[in-house]
Design an enzyme around this catalytic site. Structure first.
Site, mmCIF file in Angstrom:
data_model
loop_
_atom_site.group_PDB
_atom_site.id
_atom_site.type_symbol
_atom_site.label_atom_id
_atom_site.label_comp_id
_atom_site.label_asym_id
_atom_site.label_seq_id
_atom_site.Cartn_x
_atom_site.Cartn_y
_atom_site.Cartn_z
ATOM 1 N N LYS A 95 72.343 -22.167 4.060
ATOM 2 C CA LYS A 95 71.499 -22.978 3.186
ATOM 3 C C LYS A 95 70.035 -22.713 3.497
ATOM 4 O O LYS A 95 69.558 -23.051 4.581
ATOM 5 C CB LYS A 95 71.778 -24.474 3.355
ATOM 6 C CG LYS A 95 71.099 -25.314 2.240
ATOM 7 C CD LYS A 95 70.894 -26.745 2.612
ATOM 8 C CE LYS A 95 69.609 -26.983 3.346
ATOM 9 N NZ LYS A 95 68.385 -26.816 2.515
ATOM 10 N N GLU A 120 67.430 -24.367 17.235
ATOM 11 C CA GLU A 120 66.084 -23.857 17.510
ATOM 12 C C GLU A 120 65.139 -24.812 16.803
ATOM 13 O O GLU A 120 65.055 -24.827 15.575
ATOM 14 C CB GLU A 120 65.940 -22.417 17.014
ATOM 15 C CG GLU A 120 64.742 -21.704 17.617
ATOM 16 C CD GLU A 120 63.506 -21.802 16.733
ATOM 17 O OE1 GLU A 120 62.648 -22.669 17.051
ATOM 18 O OE2 GLU A 120 63.404 -21.053 15.763
ATOM 19 N N CYS A 144 56.965 -22.545 14.736
ATOM 20 C CA CYS A 144 57.493 -23.471 15.742
ATOM 21 C C CYS A 144 56.951 -23.172 17.132
ATOM 22 O O CYS A 144 56.826 -24.078 17.961
ATOM 23 C CB CYS A 144 59.015 -23.430 15.747
ATOM 24 S SG CYS A 144 59.713 -21.779 15.934
ATOM 25 N N GLU A 146 54.020 -32.333 16.918
ATOM 26 C CA GLU A 146 54.011 -31.017 16.277
ATOM 27 C C GLU A 146 53.410 -31.165 14.879
ATOM 28 O O GLU A 146 54.012 -31.773 14.000
ATOM 29 C CB GLU A 146 55.421 -30.438 16.202
ATOM 30 C CG GLU A 146 55.434 -29.025 15.656
ATOM 31 C CD GLU A 146 56.829 -28.438 15.559
ATOM 32 O OE1 GLU A 146 56.965 -27.201 15.694
ATOM 33 O OE2 GLU A 146 57.782 -29.201 15.328
#
Length: 781
Positions: free
Chosen positions: A191, A265, A299, A393
């Site tokens: 997906k 991850e 990331c 983040e």
């Protein structure tokens, strides 16, 4: 009229637009929208949603919203194709992956333009970084497919892999996941992110073009509900997810108790450390690559700049000057340095976090950005280590800058985060760089470089950045399974410990109640209670005892820094001292009703296990990966830290030793819960441990109700991993509770493994006790 002399005087850039007509023509072939790609063909579009070009806001396509039924159809197609795909020889699968790599190269320009239009990243990045790396991954994994049988003997594919990828590197994340899965013999249901599904759909067409068998690769588009349906779908054998830590926690809880392997991850807040002797000009260019690459939507972005106080003013001046030269604008212009933020929702999130940071006292230095879905490159100063901008983040082009004085300060600041994905270290002193690299809690460390990727090296994080690796040998391992032991009769739920007096008979002689073992000392349980077990009484440990044991385990951090040889010596001493008291331990096991010959066999096996893990302590090595020129990439196995271990009911001595020894051989400290039914086999080890030069706190033993204590360990944020060998209900509980800090787990039926046989020891135990740090070191320049 503009002349060459004028241009040389002004140094202005002229427009250099990329021609997008071939992409717009392709999109025009789907006026009704895209269906899913299932079983080798596109389905008829169902309910669709709009995909926009983030740079212009223009609607460029419509794609289908995946339903649970669509997911089920894709899983069925993958399930149907999987036996045939796995039955191909490694060479035959290698040919398919090689063809995928070649066709990606043949369509490289098309894919780069489509990625830029769909995602908003500059065409230079998609053309020169993303798409070449996509081809590299398929080439690399064609090689793994070719040599799979010899490199991974006895391994088999998981089956059908469900994969969910993010929007920041849509095509590259597809390659990271699809290539190893197919090389291993799995089939895939993938997906893509709802914002950026188009290159995945184009890749599906390319896969069909080069003859990939029907059903091997399936693409289902949609939003988060589609991803949730994929995670929950029957027939999925493994889940791989790249995305936010919050969603990673949800997936961990959803998959708890299912037995599905999971790789995550997740997010990051990576430190970018600049020491006083660093090449400041090079470090400034490193910041450009670290935080303004892909608009900071990375990331592993170096979002926390830590700079030595002595050079901070000069560095900040250089950095601000360089930032103002960045060109923000049309991603299809080859001169653009920063393109568009992927979606207005993400842009608003960045703005909100930056505004909150300003309210907390941050001072901003910013470049320029046009109107629309763009955000200027930003440096935030006067940021406290615990403030929003330093901890959250942002996933945008925003870097904080903080000063430090000593290397110890730098390491402390670098590790002051719940994440642990990557780090970048800058100094002309390579010894200092390597020293800091060993101390930083991150899965990837770049020295005098940043954001370098290659299919030959693993990528992944520690702590709340997830677990598992993608790329290299480690990444292939994640898509392979080995036969797991199965119990003919699953371990039964043990009776709850009873603290009522009078249930145990001490027999003749002076009574000796077994205590807990914490920090190298025997300790009474905090509860003040004991419970009856065969052979006497054991302390009834509770939550506070676990807390004390975890604190003691952390205080012996130096154990992980000792050499493998030194740890091996301690394990040999354990074998020596256990052998000297073998008759005593045989008697203890016999008191549980174990026949004398079986008791002797268990003690003998425990002694041999000490020898085996002593032998492995200085031989379980890392590797030097073949990656980029001018770099050597070190894959270093590191201890996880503090491991919680809940032991099986049977073989109370051998099961305990077989789990604890590999953990400490690799440099971890442990908090162990011995067999609930027969804990005295483990508590008798106290004196063996005390006389074997084992530092206090390396092994801590808390007796009591296994599942209650295991729950406390699984919940504990300062426990890095949890091994549980017990019931199915207990395993599900541990996996669900582990989502709090996303600790690694290993759960099995306590009755499944033959601790006397080959399954009772092996490199699997050592792999479970370590995580790989990949360190990129300049080499040969």
């Amino acid at each position: 009229m503009t002349t060459v002399s004028n241009i040389l005087a002004s140094m202005d850039y002229g427009p250099a637009p990329e021609d997008a007509r071939i992409v717009t023509d392709w999109l025009g072939q789907f006026p009704g929208g895209f269906g899913h790609f299932i079983g080798g063909a596109f389905t008829t579009p169902g309910e669709t949603f709009e995909v926009q070009n983030p740079a212009t806001g223009e609607a460029i396509a419509r794609v289908s919203q995946g339903t649970p039924e669509d997911v089920a159809a894709a899983v069925a197609a993958a399930r149907k194709a999987q036996p045939g795909w796995a039955a191909l020889s490694g060479h035959e699968r290698a040919r398919h992956l090689y063809a995928l790599a070649r066709h990606v190269q043949q369509h490289a320009r098309f894919l780069a333009v489509l990625e830029t239009i769909d995602n908003g990243k500059p065409i230079r990045e998609s053309r020169d970084i993303d798409v070449p790396l996509v081809a590299r991954h398929f080439y690399h994994h064609a090689g793994w497919a070719e040599i799979l049988d010899s490199e991974f003997p006895g391994a088999r594919p998981h089956g059908v892999c469900g994969q969910i990828i993010p929007w920041n590197f849509p095509l590259l994340m597809l390659a990271w996941k699809v290539a190893p899965a197919l090389a291993a013999g799995n089939t895939v249901v993938l997906k893509p992110a709802e914002y950026t599904p188009l290159t995945a759909l184009a890749f599906a067409q390319i896969a069909a073009e080069c003859g990939l068998p029907e059903g091997v690769l399936n693409i289902v588009t949609g939003d988060g509900a589609t991803g949730a349906a994929l995670v929950a779908a029957e027939g999925i054998d493994k889940i791989a997810f790249t995305g936010s830590t919050e969603v990673g926690r949800i997936i961990r809880r959803q998959t708890a108790g299912t037995g599905k392997p999971l790789t995550l991850e997740l997010g990051g807040k990576s430190p970018f450390v600049v020491f006083a002797d660093a090449d400041l000009d090079a470090a400034v260019e490193g910041v450009v690559d670290a935080i303004w690459f892909n608009q900071g939507q990375v990331c592993c972005a170096g979002a926390r700049i830590l700079v030595a106080e002595a050079v901070a003013p000069r560095f900040e001046k250089k950095l601000a000057a360089r930032m103002r030269t960045l060109r923000v604008g049309d991603p299809l212009d080859k001169n653009t340095d920063m393109g568009a933020i992927v979606h207005p929702v993400q842009l608003e999130r960045i703005r909100a976090l930056v505004a909150k940071g300003q309210a907390e006292g941050a001072t901003l230095t910013q470049g320029e950005a046009p109107e629309g879905c763009f955000f200027p490159p930003t440096i935030a100063a006067d940021v406290e280590p615990a403030s929003t901008l330093a901890t959250e983040e942002i996933f945008g082009p925003v870097a904080t800058i903080t000063t430090f004085r000593t290397p110890e300060d730098a390491v402390a600041l670098a590790n002051a985060t719940r994440y642990g994905l990557a780090a970048s270290i800058w100094s002309e002193n390579v010894n200092l760089c390597l020293d800091v690299a060993a101390k930083v809690k991150a899965g990837v460390v770049w020295i005098n470089s940043t954001n370098i990727f290659d299919a030959g090296a693993g990528f992944g994080g520690y702590r709340e950045s997830g677990y598992g690796r993608e790329g290299g040998r480690e990444g292939m391992t994640a898509y392979l399974a080995h036969p797991r032991p199965a119990a003919s009769r699953p371990e039964a739920e043990p009776d709850a410990p009873v603290a009522t007096p009078g249930l145990a008979s001490a027999g003749p002689g002076i009574d000796r109640t077994a205590k807990l073992y914490v920090g190298g000392k025997q300790a009474r349980p905090d509860s003040g209670y004991v419970f009856a077990v065969p052979g006497g009484l054991a302390g009834l440990g509770n939550r506070k005892d676990i807390r004390n044991a975890v604190e003691a385990a952390h205080k012996v951090a130096g154990w992980g820094k000792t050499t493998g040889h030194n740890r091996a010596q301690v394990l040999y001493y354990l074998a020596e001292n256990l052998s000297a008291r073998a008759v005593e331990f045989e008697g203890r096991l016999a008191s549980f009703g174990i026949a004398r010959p079986a008791a002797k066999a268990e003690v003998d096996a425990a002694i041999r296990r000490c020898f085996w893990y002593a032998a492995q302590a200085d031989k379980f090595d890392g590797a030097v990966h073949q990656t980029k020129t001018e770099h050597v990439t070190l894959a270093v196995p590191e201890p996880l830290g503090v491991i919680g271990i809940a032991c099986p009911a049977t073989q109370p001595l051998l099961g305990f030793v077989s789990l604890v020894l590999p953990a400490i051989a690799m440099g971890n400290s442990v908090v162990a819960i011995p067999s609930q039914a027969h804990p005295l086999a483990a508590t008798d080890l106290y004196q063996v441990l005390d006389t074997s030069d084992l530092p206090g706190g390396v092994i801590n033993i808390v007796t009591g109700e296994r599942d209650a204590l295991a729950r406390t360990l699984a919940d504990h944020d300062d426990v890095a991993a949890m091994w549980y060998f017990g019931t199915a209900a207990g395993a599900k509980m541990v996996e669900a509770a582990s989502a709090g800090n996303l600790k690694q787990t290993w759960t099995e039926d306590g009755a499944a493994r033959d601790w006397f046989g080959p399954a009772g020891q092996g490199r699997e135990f050592l792999h479970r006790a370590t995580q790989v740090k990949n360190i990129w070191v300049p080499y040969g320049e």
